[in-house]
Write an enzyme that holds these catalytic residues in place. Structure first.
Site, PDB file in Angstrom:
ATOM      1  N   ASP A  30       1.003  -1.188   0.077  1.00  0.00           N
ATOM      2  CA  ASP A  30       0.108  -0.057   0.059  1.00  0.00           C
ATOM      3  C   ASP A  30       0.896   1.160  -0.007  1.00  0.00           C
ATOM      4  OD1 ASP A  30      -1.669   2.097   0.793  1.00  0.00           O
ATOM      5  OD2 ASP A  30      -3.173   0.762   1.461  1.00  0.00           O
ATOM      6  N   HIS A  99     -10.102  -5.479  -3.394  1.00  0.00           N
ATOM      7  CA  HIS A  99      -8.565  -5.569  -2.600  1.00  0.00           C
ATOM      8  C   HIS A  99      -8.731  -5.973  -1.189  1.00  0.00           C
ATOM      9  CE1 HIS A  99      -9.755  -1.409  -2.140  1.00  0.00           C
ATOM     10  NE2 HIS A  99      -8.915  -1.204  -1.130  1.00  0.00           N
TER      11      HIS A  99
END
Ligand SMILES: [Zn+2]
Length: 135
Positions: A30, A99
């Site tokens: 991320d 996700h």
């Protein structure tokens, strides 16, 4: 999906720190991590949320989350993990491409992910159970 940031990452149009990749899945850091090692696992094909993802793919994503957690524990010594999946804007889904977040946790990391989860709403449990019981 032309405007999807994750589809662009899959196509290599946007760079990512890829941890794992195969024909169907991709796992990468991320860009705004909650803790070091915060990883997103996505199907390469665009599906919006948990209602859209085929079940076999969902199982593969979950399986990869487990594999990565074990790998991270071994390599970095993380002691715990949160696995977070948000489906829908009301659930704070930010990128509308399915996700799963794998957030490594450790003593003193300063995160309190459960703070907002304990609001103590009091539904009519029995009425709700009658509606929601899965037959
Ligand atoms: Zn997409």
């Amino acid at each position: 999906m032309d405007n999807c940031i994750f589809c662009k990452i899959v196509k290599g149009k946007i760079p990512s720190h890829t941890i794992y990749e195969d024909e169907e899945l991709k796992a990468f850091f991320d860009i705004q991590p909650s803790t070091p090692g915060h990883t997103l696992i996505i199907p390469k094909e665009h599906y919006e949320n948990i209602l859209d993802v085929p079940e076999d793919l969902l199982l593969r994503i979950t399986s990869l989350a487990k594999k990565l957690a074990a790998h991270y524990k071994k390599k970095e010594g993380y002691t715990a993990f949160n696995i977070i999946q948000s489906s829908g804007r009301e659930a704070n889904q930010d990128v509308m491409h399915f996700h799963m977040h794998l957030v490594p946790r450790y003593e003193g990391d300063g995160l309190s992910l459960w703070a907002d989860m304990k609001k103590g709403v009091k539904p009519d449990f029995e009425k709700l159970r009658e509606k929601l019981e899965l037959e």
